[in-house]
Design an enzyme around this catalytic site. Sequence first.
Site, short mmCIF file in Angstrom:
data_model
loop_
_atom_site.label_atom_id
_atom_site.label_comp_id
_atom_site.label_asym_id
_atom_site.label_seq_id
_atom_site.Cartn_x
_atom_site.Cartn_y
_atom_site.Cartn_z
N PHE A 181 0.84 -1.19 0.00
CA PHE A 181 0.00 0.00 0.00
C PHE A 181 0.89 1.25 0.00
O PHE A 181 2.08 1.18 0.32
CB PHE A 181 -0.92 -0.03 1.23
N ASN A 183 1.54 3.72 1.85
CA ASN A 183 2.32 4.15 3.01
C ASN A 183 3.33 3.11 3.50
O ASN A 183 3.99 3.33 4.51
CB ASN A 183 1.39 4.53 4.17
N LYS A 184 3.47 2.01 2.77
CA LYS A 184 4.38 0.96 3.21
C LYS A 184 5.83 1.26 2.81
O LYS A 184 6.12 2.20 2.08
CB LYS A 184 3.94 -0.40 2.65
N ASN A 185 6.77 0.43 3.27
CA ASN A 185 8.19 0.68 3.03
C ASN A 185 8.56 0.67 1.56
O ASN A 185 9.52 1.31 1.15
CB ASN A 185 9.04 -0.35 3.78
#
Length: 379
Positions: A181, A183-185
């Site tokens: 998603f 906002n993930k790393n």
Amino acid sequence: MTKAEPQVIELAAPVLGEAEKRALAEVIDDRWLTMGDRVRRFEQAFAELHGVDEAVAVSSGTAALQLCLAAFDVGPGAEVLVPSMSFVATASVVVHAGATPVFVDVEGPDRPHMSIEDARRRITGRTRAIMIMHYGGYEMDVAAWRALAGEHGLLLFEDAAHAAGLAGPGATSDAAAFSFFTNKNMTTAEGGMVVIGDPERRQRARLLRSHGMTANTLDRTRGRAVGYDVVACGHNFRMDELRGALGLVQVERLPGWNRTRRELADRYRAELGREVPEVVVPFAPGHRTAAHIMPVLLPDGCDRPRVMAEMRAAGVQTSVHFPAIHQFEYYRRAHGAVSLPNTERFSARQLTLPLHPALEPGDVERVVSALREAIRAAR
């Protein structure tokens, strides 16, 4: 002259640039958009980075969790132990499978991982699986959970949505699910990955990913398959080539981004200890982590909405990870009242500070300074 508004420090920000633009343009130029060679290469690169044989790309992290359950036939009548301190998808996929989520408390405020002692108490004759979650990207003791699962003949799944790039998830459990998603790393906008060690179960996940069909669209279009059968009632969880192309670019840079995240987290620890010692930073220094988020605990009784408003006024975004799942209205109505005192205390005090590779050391100092002033105002 009006005073200039401070530049906003974002909570999370994807790192996107020319390489991603070129990768997407190449997909458009090739005119093949659905799941194909790029997705397969992304699966291989992700598996290699994580030290596993293969990985299965899917349309979201939620789809990855659903496939973990479906590939092992977890369904009606089964109970699955899950954390309440997680995003709601960790529990909702169990409900969608027709099974029952059984919420487990966390260890304590300094370690918001599922408590193995509480989990042991909640195992019944209907328990089929345990779903652990690497909160914030901080690695759980998978070996201890594997041992517990083995004692009771249970499946062990990992919600690794916060742990992309961390070696370990999927290596000893039955399956692990990752999220890409925004906002993930690393990100593919939406998207996820499933890691399953057992080749037969992994192949079942591939089958269920695409309607239970024995041939995929690319094979049929290119003449490698003249027909197909449907041998299971599957889903449309395919990843498309645009996301596969993004993933190929992002996964190469993930190790460097995670190093930066860990360095920033260490700087936060030092600054918070010096400037706001009453704020608790969960997990011990040196705990293995992908440093997905920067969680802290506000002082007991502190007005969190006021703190968040003050920080917003200072140009600093914040969030809460997470509201406890068992306290959501649906789960209270469907599964009754559950008492998880450690989870409830943690959820009430938790605040998430900005953390992403684009932050500078000066940004960390500004965030901590804003937090210090916000706590004073909230008191």
